[in-house]
Design a protein around this motif. Structure first.
Motif, PDB file in Angstrom:
ATOM      1  N   ARG A 299       3.837  10.060  -0.418  1.00  0.00           N
ATOM      2  CA  ARG A 299       2.615   9.188  -0.849  1.00  0.00           C
ATOM      3  C   ARG A 299       1.278  10.181  -0.732  1.00  0.00           C
ATOM      4  N   ASN A 300       1.238  10.739   0.233  1.00  0.00           N
ATOM      5  CA  ASN A 300       0.197  11.869   0.763  1.00  0.00           C
ATOM      6  C   ASN A 300       0.056  13.098  -0.436  1.00  0.00           C
ATOM      7  N   GLU A 301       1.124  13.519  -0.571  1.00  0.00           N
ATOM      8  CA  GLU A 301       1.408  14.619  -1.621  1.00  0.00           C
ATOM      9  C   GLU A 301       0.922  14.042  -3.060  1.00  0.00           C
ATOM     10  N   GLU A 302       1.506  12.927  -3.390  1.00  0.00           N
ATOM     11  CA  GLU A 302       1.413  12.417  -4.756  1.00  0.00           C
ATOM     12  C   GLU A 302       0.012  12.319  -5.009  1.00  0.00           C
ATOM     13  N   TYR A 303      -0.721  11.793  -4.052  1.00  0.00           N
ATOM     14  CA  TYR A 303      -2.235  11.391  -4.339  1.00  0.00           C
ATOM     15  C   TYR A 303      -2.952  12.326  -4.445  1.00  0.00           C
ATOM     16  N   LEU A 304      -2.617  13.398  -3.574  1.00  0.00           N
ATOM     17  CA  LEU A 304      -3.173  15.020  -3.984  1.00  0.00           C
ATOM     18  C   LEU A 304      -3.180  15.427  -5.329  1.00  0.00           C
ATOM     19  N   TRP A 305      -2.161  14.989  -6.071  1.00  0.00           N
ATOM     20  CA  TRP A 305      -2.077  15.440  -7.446  1.00  0.00           C
ATOM     21  C   TRP A 305      -2.578  14.254  -8.375  1.00  0.00           C
ATOM     22  N   PHE A 306      -2.367  13.255  -8.328  1.00  0.00           N
ATOM     23  CA  PHE A 306      -2.784  12.106  -8.986  1.00  0.00           C
ATOM     24  C   PHE A 306      -4.386  11.971  -8.957  1.00  0.00           C
ATOM     25  N   GLN A 307      -5.091  12.301  -8.064  1.00  0.00           N
ATOM     26  CA  GLN A 307      -6.513  12.012  -8.097  1.00  0.00           C
ATOM     27  C   GLN A 307      -7.058  13.352  -8.725  1.00  0.00           C
ATOM     28  N   VAL A 308      -6.391  14.404  -9.127  1.00  0.00           N
ATOM     29  CA  VAL A 308      -7.039  15.661  -9.644  1.00  0.00           C
ATOM     30  C   VAL A 308      -6.828  15.088 -11.194  1.00  0.00           C
ATOM     31  N   ALA A 309      -5.567  14.786 -11.708  1.00  0.00           N
ATOM     32  CA  ALA A 309      -5.559  14.731 -13.261  1.00  0.00           C
ATOM     33  C   ALA A 309      -5.390  13.087 -13.582  1.00  0.00           C
ATOM     34  N   GLU A 310      -4.260  12.529 -13.083  1.00  0.00           N
ATOM     35  CA  GLU A 310      -4.022  11.166 -13.463  1.00  0.00           C
ATOM     36  C   GLU A 310      -5.281  10.334 -13.448  1.00  0.00           C
ATOM     37  N   TYR A 311      -5.668  10.165 -12.103  1.00  0.00           N
ATOM     38  CA  TYR A 311      -6.840   9.310 -11.892  1.00  0.00           C
ATOM     39  C   TYR A 311      -8.234   9.610 -12.699  1.00  0.00           C
ATOM     40  N   THR A 312      -8.561  10.890 -12.664  1.00  0.00           N
ATOM     41  CA  THR A 312      -9.594  11.191 -13.499  1.00  0.00           C
ATOM     42  C   THR A 312      -9.655  10.878 -15.040  1.00  0.00           C
ATOM     43  N   TYR A 313      -8.183  11.103 -15.630  1.00  0.00           N
ATOM     44  CA  TYR A 313      -8.182  10.873 -16.917  1.00  0.00           C
ATOM     45  C   TYR A 313      -8.147   9.379 -17.207  1.00  0.00           C
TER      46      TYR A 313
ATOM     47  N   PHE B  33       0.729  -1.246   0.112  1.00  0.00           N
ATOM     48  CA  PHE B  33       0.180   0.102  -0.113  1.00  0.00           C
ATOM     49  C   PHE B  33       0.893   1.286  -0.142  1.00  0.00           C
ATOM     50  N   GLY B  34       2.165   1.264  -0.706  1.00  0.00           N
ATOM     51  CA  GLY B  34       2.826   2.101  -0.907  1.00  0.00           C
ATOM     52  C   GLY B  34       2.725   3.271  -2.060  1.00  0.00           C
ATOM     53  N   LEU B  35       3.841   3.206  -2.680  1.00  0.00           N
ATOM     54  CA  LEU B  35       3.819   4.156  -3.751  1.00  0.00           C
ATOM     55  C   LEU B  35       3.508   3.249  -5.396  1.00  0.00           C
ATOM     56  N   ASN B  36       3.079   4.017  -6.357  1.00  0.00           N
ATOM     57  CA  ASN B  36       2.995   3.396  -7.670  1.00  0.00           C
ATOM     58  C   ASN B  36       4.225   3.411  -8.518  1.00  0.00           C
ATOM     59  N   ALA B  37       4.452   2.805  -9.490  1.00  0.00           N
ATOM     60  CA  ALA B  37       5.728   2.978 -10.148  1.00  0.00           C
ATOM     61  C   ALA B  37       6.201   4.481 -10.627  1.00  0.00           C
ATOM     62  N   ARG B  38       5.304   5.398 -10.708  1.00  0.00           N
ATOM     63  CA  ARG B  38       6.051   6.392 -11.150  1.00  0.00           C
ATOM     64  C   ARG B  38       6.294   7.339  -9.787  1.00  0.00           C
ATOM     65  N   GLN B  39       5.449   7.296  -8.671  1.00  0.00           N
ATOM     66  CA  GLN B  39       5.635   7.752  -7.615  1.00  0.00           C
ATOM     67  C   GLN B  39       7.016   7.200  -7.057  1.00  0.00           C
ATOM     68  N   GLN B  40       7.278   5.979  -7.228  1.00  0.00           N
ATOM     69  CA  GLN B  40       8.450   5.337  -6.596  1.00  0.00           C
ATOM     70  C   GLN B  40       9.575   5.820  -7.076  1.00  0.00           C
ATOM     71  N   ASN B  41       9.466   6.261  -8.284  1.00  0.00           N
ATOM     72  CA  ASN B  41      10.758   6.627  -8.930  1.00  0.00           C
ATOM     73  C   ASN B  41      11.007   8.187  -8.587  1.00  0.00           C
ATOM     74  N   ALA B  42       9.619   8.842  -8.518  1.00  0.00           N
ATOM     75  CA  ALA B  42       9.805  10.175  -8.349  1.00  0.00           C
ATOM     76  C   ALA B  42      10.580  10.489  -6.778  1.00  0.00           C
TER      77      ALA B  42
END
Length: 359
Positions: free
Chosen positions: A334-348, A112-121
């Motif tokens: 992770r908390n910061e990443e999902y703040l962003w991912f839920q806006v654009a990445e997940y929606t798209y 329940f950690g980071l996805n691949a892009r987030q792990q790399n970042a």
């Protein structure tokens, strides 16, 4: 222009590029060994080590040669060999050492950690690589990211999983911190090497096994001995692999050779996930077409596993300062990443997946 010319010109210095003949006159000849944790038939994983060696050789005009080998089931001892100087390099996931110190597990993937892009970042821009190298230096190790598998599958099961009760006593091949999470739910984790999974499932000494995903799982033939294929592998949302160097040997490299090695590792880091992203869809179609029963883990299992993971993280953080420092960094990132991912990445992605389903 040849690839080696591009690499040499770009790495030696932007202001005054050093031509290949000049590099050949000044650079020492080196012969290193790189032991992979993976057998040759897993071409994406073993090929990552081969690609690194080839790129380093080309960029150095053949003066820095790296020989690759596949030790197979000896993989968990690889980092000991590198740290002791028995071999200069290894290619392996850090979580093979999670039994020694759980902080190694975080370098590959946390349940329940980071996805691949987030792990790399997190590694490259979030300070994690520096944290890990500070810790790994105590074992005379230096590490560079070397690719990611993306989110893995949950594995192959000989019987259906309808709830947490079905996990009790399950002999499940699983590595890293995921093994500790599932043990808390009653699973009996096993450390069977990848090449032995087919035989263990066939002989019923294993009830279930996870490896990576469709492309590699198909190569291992796991669909032939366990019909139920579960997803997602919540313990490896973005499993990173690494190139491991003996710290002293790394420190002795010239600036040019370090830059060449860093550039080669960075190219492999991008290429490996591209391979899996390109090859997994076709492999999944073939597996399902051949009879594999594709199933999501029940929500009950996911929720119980998340609760168990958070309990384990609290326990480990209370007694292991290194783990706490790294996990706190991961959690905040992770908390910061999902703040962003839920806006654009997940929606798209969600829109496009639904559009595909509508045809």
């Amino acid at each position: 222009m040849k690839r080696r010319d591009v690499l040499t010109a770009g790495l030696v210095g932007a202001a005054l590029p050093l031509a290949a003949p000049a590099l050949a006159q000044t650079a020492p000849e080196l012969r290193w060994r790189l032991h992979s944790a993976f057998p040759r038939n897993l071409d994406a994983l073993y090929g990552a080590a081969e690609m690194f060696a080839r790129l380093v050789g080309e960029a150095s005009d053949g003066r820095f040669q790296i020989e690759t080998s596949a030790p197979g089931s000896q993989a968990p001892a690889l980092l000991d060999a590198v740290g002791a100087g028995g071999v200069e390099m290894a290619y392996a996931p850090a979580y093979y050492e999670a039994g020694r110190d759980p902080v190694y597990g975080l370098a590959t993937a946390a349940p329940f950690g980071l996805n691949a892009r987030q792990q790399n970042a997190w590694m490259l821009q979030g300070g994690a690589l520096d944290l890990f190298n500070e810790i790994f230096a105590r074992q005379q190790l230096y590490v560079l990211p070397g690719g990611n598998t993306g989110t893995q599958m949950g594995g192959w099961f000989r019987r259906e999983i309808k709830g947490v009760a079905d996990l009790q006593g399950l002999r499940f091949r699983i590595a890293g911190l995921g093994a500790q999470v599932l043990a808390k739910l009653g699973v009996a984790p096993q450390s069977t090497p990848g090449p032995d999974l087919y035989a263990a499932l066939e002989a019923k000494t294993l009830d279930a096994a996870e490896w990576i995903g469709p492309y590699d799982d198909e190569k291992l033939g796991l669909n032939k001995v366990a019909p139920f294929y579960y997803y997602p592998g919540f313990w490896e949302g973005g499993a990173m692999l690494h190139f491991w160097f003996n710290a002293q040997k790394w420190g002795e490299l010239s600036k040019n050779y370090k830059a060449i090695a860093q550039s080669a590792a960075a190219q492999v880091n991008v290429d490996l996930q591209a391979k899996y992203d390109a090859r997994n869809p076709g492999a999944l179609r073939r597996l399902v077409g051949g009879g594999a029963q594709l199933k999501p883990f029940p929500q009950e299992v996911m929720e119980a596993a998340l609760k168990a993971a958070n309990e384990i993280y609290a326990e480990l953080s209370a007694k292991n300062p290194d783990f706490k420092r790294v996990y706190d960094s991961l959690k905040a990132f992770r908390n910061e990443e999902y703040l962003w991912f839920q806006v654009a990445e997940y929606t798209y992605d969600n829109f496009m997946i639904r559009a595909r389903a509508r045809g």
